[in-house]
Every structure is written in C-alpha cells, then in structure tokens.
Design a protein around this motif. Structure first.
Motif, PDB file in Angstrom:
ATOM      1  N   ALA A  38      32.465  39.901 -55.965  1.00 56.57           N
ATOM      2  CA  ALA A  38      31.157  39.475 -55.429  1.00 56.57           C
ATOM      3  C   ALA A  38      31.056  39.678 -53.926  1.00 56.57           C
ATOM      4  O   ALA A  38      30.032  40.160 -53.428  1.00 56.57           O
ATOM      5  CB  ALA A  38      30.889  38.021 -55.791  1.00 56.57           C
ATOM      6  N   VAL A  39      32.085  39.308 -53.171  1.00 51.06           N
ATOM      7  CA  VAL A  39      32.005  39.455 -51.718  1.00 51.06           C
ATOM      8  C   VAL A  39      31.881  40.930 -51.325  1.00 51.06           C
ATOM      9  O   VAL A  39      31.164  41.270 -50.374  1.00 51.06           O
ATOM     10  CB  VAL A  39      33.178  38.744 -51.001  1.00 51.06           C
ATOM     11  N   GLU A  40      32.533  41.824 -52.072  1.00 50.01           N
ATOM     12  CA  GLU A  40      32.380  43.261 -51.800  1.00 50.01           C
ATOM     13  C   GLU A  40      30.953  43.721 -52.105  1.00 50.01           C
ATOM     14  O   GLU A  40      30.353  44.458 -51.322  1.00 50.01           O
ATOM     15  CB  GLU A  40      33.366  44.071 -52.644  1.00 50.01           C
ATOM     16  N   LYS A  41      30.418  43.278 -53.229  1.00 46.05           N
ATOM     17  CA  LYS A  41      29.050  43.662 -53.598  1.00 46.05           C
ATOM     18  C   LYS A  41      28.043  43.140 -52.580  1.00 46.05           C
ATOM     19  O   LYS A  41      27.114  43.863 -52.187  1.00 46.05           O
ATOM     20  CB  LYS A  41      28.705  43.141 -54.993  1.00 46.05           C
ATOM     21  N   ASP A  42      28.219  41.889 -52.135  1.00 45.07           N
ATOM     22  CA  ASP A  42      27.312  41.325 -51.129  1.00 45.07           C
ATOM     23  C   ASP A  42      27.405  42.095 -49.819  1.00 45.07           C
ATOM     24  O   ASP A  42      26.390  42.345 -49.161  1.00 45.07           O
ATOM     25  CB  ASP A  42      27.629  39.851 -50.881  1.00 45.07           C
ATOM     26  N   THR A  43      28.606  42.467 -49.441  1.00 49.74           N
ATOM     27  CA  THR A  43      28.808  43.211 -48.196  1.00 49.74           C
ATOM     28  C   THR A  43      28.069  44.546 -48.244  1.00 49.74           C
ATOM     29  O   THR A  43      27.346  44.907 -47.306  1.00 49.74           O
ATOM     30  CB  THR A  43      30.310  43.421 -47.943  1.00 49.74           C
ATOM     31  N   TRP A  44      28.208  45.273 -49.335  1.00 47.03           N
ATOM     32  CA  TRP A  44      27.548  46.579 -49.434  1.00 47.03           C
ATOM     33  C   TRP A  44      26.031  46.441 -49.599  1.00 47.03           C
ATOM     34  O   TRP A  44      25.272  47.274 -49.113  1.00 47.03           O
ATOM     35  CB  TRP A  44      28.178  47.438 -50.532  1.00 47.03           C
ATOM     36  N   THR A  45      25.600  45.372 -50.244  1.00 47.84           N
ATOM     37  CA  THR A  45      24.157  45.104 -50.339  1.00 47.84           C
ATOM     38  C   THR A  45      23.586  44.843 -48.944  1.00 47.84           C
ATOM     39  O   THR A  45      22.530  45.376 -48.584  1.00 47.84           O
ATOM     40  CB  THR A  45      23.882  43.904 -51.265  1.00 47.84           C
TER      41      THR A  45
END
Length: 190
Positions: free
Chosen positions: A148-155
C-alpha cells in the motif's frame, strides 16, 4: 515563538475551535491533544505537534492538497486552516473511525465539526485516487505496510503538479516503520 508556531496559531481562532465532548477525550491521544483550543496551543508550543503541516504549507502555499489516510481528520483540519485558499481533499478507505473506542464516529469527524468550507472527503482506496498533474501537496498517512505505501507513493507522484512546485510528505517515516522508511528511501533514490 518560532515563525511556524505563530503562523499555526494565527490560523485558528479560539471562538471557532470545536471542543470535543467530554465523553470522547481520551488521555494521551489526539482526542486529548486537540480536544480544546488550549490543548491545541499547548501541543503547538510545547510538542511542535503541527510543525510539518505548517512548515510545508508556509513554503509551498498549495492550491490543491491531498491527504491519503484521514481517520478522524485532525491533519485535514490543519491543512484546511493553514491553507484557507486551497482545496483540501481527504481520501480514506473507510467511512468510520478505525481506532479506539469510538467506531461510530465518521471519517473526517474533525473538519466536519469545525465546519471548514474548503474540504471534501472521498471514501476509496487512496491508490485509486486520480488528479493527474494537479496536486501541490500530498500527505501520505494511509496503510503503512507494503504494498500500500508503494502504491500511495506512486499515486502521489502521478498526481503531482507538473507545472509548479509540489511536495509529497510521508507520515511515520522512521526506522520503526520499515515499509514506509524503505519505500521512501527507494523512491527518493530513483
């Protein structure tokens, strides 16, 4: 008093500050820390509680702010008051408070009760939120675990304002949160 503290306190008026009802003031929690104007002042002056939101607001003067992970919405309220001409968007996966003894409180309770006019809340996965090229300031404070933290970062990266200044800030960036710590380090290294 430091300039950021003066700015933070100038953005809040005592008579407009929503005081939490006694039954939800839990010792040692945000409920207590921000339960009244006096406690907010104490937290700002003694604990530097809102230093990052205030400093980033002063530096970037954002027009569009996104907070990923709202919960009760204390940071949302801060961002609304610190940036009165900005539009603040909260994004959270749940419509109810997820911690503590008060699951009946809605997500975004604090900005709602403080009657801010520059705020909207979206109940959805934070990594599905789309405003490509428009976000000046993004606070990532949702799920602190991979992926999730990776997805939020790229979003946040995809949504950043490509025409002006922008900033992404992560909550709980320290070694005790290895998924956040390692993701941010890897992201910045790229």
């Amino acid at each position: 008093m430091k300039p950021w503290q003066e700015y933070a306190l100038s953005c809040f008026k005592k008579e407009e500050f929503y005081e939490f009802p006694d039954f939800i003031k839990e010792k040692g929690t945000d409920f207590e820390r921000y339960s009244s104007y006096e406690r907010f002042v104490w937290d700002t002056l003694e604990r530097c509680g809102c230093i990052s939101a205030t400093t980033l607001s002063m530096i970037f003067k954002p027009k569009i702010v996104v907070e990923m992970g709202v919960n009760l919405g204390w940071t949302s309220l801060l961002l609304c008051r610190l940036n009165p001409t900005a539009w603040v968007i909260g994004v959270d996966i749940s419509g109810r408070f997820q911690n503590g003894n008060f699951p009946y409180l809605p997500t975004g309770y604090v900005p709602l009760m403080n009657n801010v006019q520059n705020y909207s809340l979206h109940i959805m996965n934070s990594w599905d939120f789309e405003m490509p090229g428009q976000v000046d300031l993004c606070f990532i404070d949702a799920d602190h675990f991979l992926p999730a933290v990776e997805k939020d970062t790229w979003t946040a990266w995809e949504n950043r304002n490509k025409e002006g200044d922008w900033c992404i800030a992560w909550d709980d960036y320290h070694i005790n949160n290895p998924d956040v710590f390692n993701t941010v380090n890897k992201f910045v290294a790229r």
